[in-house]
Design a protein around this motif. Structure first.
Motif, short mmCIF file in Angstrom:
data_model
loop_
_atom_site.label_atom_id
_atom_site.label_comp_id
_atom_site.label_asym_id
_atom_site.label_seq_id
_atom_site.Cartn_x
_atom_site.Cartn_y
_atom_site.Cartn_z
N THR A 1 -24.70 81.07 113.08
CA THR A 1 -24.15 79.94 112.34
C THR A 1 -24.18 80.18 110.83
OG1 THR A 1 -26.28 78.81 112.36
CG2 THR A 1 -24.71 78.23 114.10
N CYS A 2 -24.95 81.17 110.41
CA CYS A 2 -25.06 81.51 108.99
C CYS A 2 -23.88 82.36 108.52
CB CYS A 2 -26.36 82.25 108.72
SG CYS A 2 -26.45 83.87 109.54
N GLY A 3 -23.06 82.83 109.46
CA GLY A 3 -21.94 83.69 109.11
C GLY A 3 -22.19 85.15 109.42
N THR A 4 -23.41 85.48 109.79
CA THR A 4 -23.76 86.85 110.18
C THR A 4 -23.76 86.90 111.71
OG1 THR A 4 -25.16 87.04 108.24
CG2 THR A 4 -25.51 88.65 109.98
N THR A 5 -23.24 87.96 112.27
CA THR A 5 -23.18 88.05 113.73
C THR A 5 -24.52 88.43 114.34
OG1 THR A 5 -22.53 90.37 113.67
CG2 THR A 5 -20.76 88.72 113.72
N HIS A 6 -25.41 88.99 113.56
CA HIS A 6 -26.70 89.48 114.07
C HIS A 6 -26.47 90.41 115.25
CE1 HIS A 6 -28.67 86.65 111.42
NE2 HIS A 6 -28.14 85.62 112.03
N ALA A 7 -25.40 91.20 115.16
CA ALA A 7 -24.97 92.07 116.26
C ALA A 7 -26.01 93.12 116.64
CB ALA A 7 -23.65 92.75 115.90
N LYS A 8 -26.75 93.61 115.69
CA LYS A 8 -27.74 94.66 115.98
C LYS A 8 -28.96 94.14 116.72
CE LYS A 8 -26.44 97.55 112.08
NZ LYS A 8 -26.89 98.18 110.83
N THR A 9 -29.11 92.83 116.76
CA THR A 9 -30.29 92.23 117.40
C THR A 9 -29.89 91.24 118.48
OG1 THR A 9 -30.41 90.62 115.59
CG2 THR A 9 -31.80 92.56 115.39
N ASP A 10 -28.90 91.59 119.27
CA ASP A 10 -28.45 90.79 120.41
C ASP A 10 -28.00 89.38 120.03
OD1 ASP A 10 -28.91 92.90 122.20
OD2 ASP A 10 -31.04 92.33 122.36
#
Length: 115
Positions: free
Chosen positions: A30-39
């Motif tokens: 929700t912050c705009g970051t996908t956090h893709a590296k951490t599932d």
């Protein structure tokens, strides 16, 4: 709960939120970051060390889980039950709140009145 220093006020509630989150930020993008590296979930852990964005210790806070509720007045946020709170790192919290403000999403609440 070693290593977790609670805030001065509302320590019991804060500790319950942190325990439910396992001491890790609960942002799921929700912050705009996908956090893709951490599932898909922010990897910041309370009292951990962040190397970017100024460095220093990560301090998680208990705030509304619903991003729209981040715009509520402080006295309304303070009255929320544990089930409506989540652990947020400062970066995710601030970014989510800013995004909500820009989207001009204001929760439908009754006006506060003294009488």
């Amino acid at each position: 709960m070693t290593g977790r220093v609670p805030p001065l006020a509302g320590a019991g509630l804060w500790q319950a939120v942190m325990a439910a989150a396992a001491g890790r930020c609960q942002c799921r993008g929700t912050c705009g970051t996908t956090h893709a590296k951490t599932d898909g979930r922010c990897d910041r852990v309370h009292n951990g060390y962040q190397t970017r964005h100024g460095g220093g210790r990560v301090r998680l806070l208990a705030a509304p889980a619903d991003p729209a509720a981040l715009l509520l007045p402080a006295h309304r946020v303070a009255a929320l039950p544990k089930r409506e709170l989540a652990a947020w790192c400062e970066r995710c919290h601030d970014a989510t709140r800013t995004r909500q403000t820009k989207q001009d999403i204001t929760p439908a609440v009754e006006p506060d009145a003294l009488f």
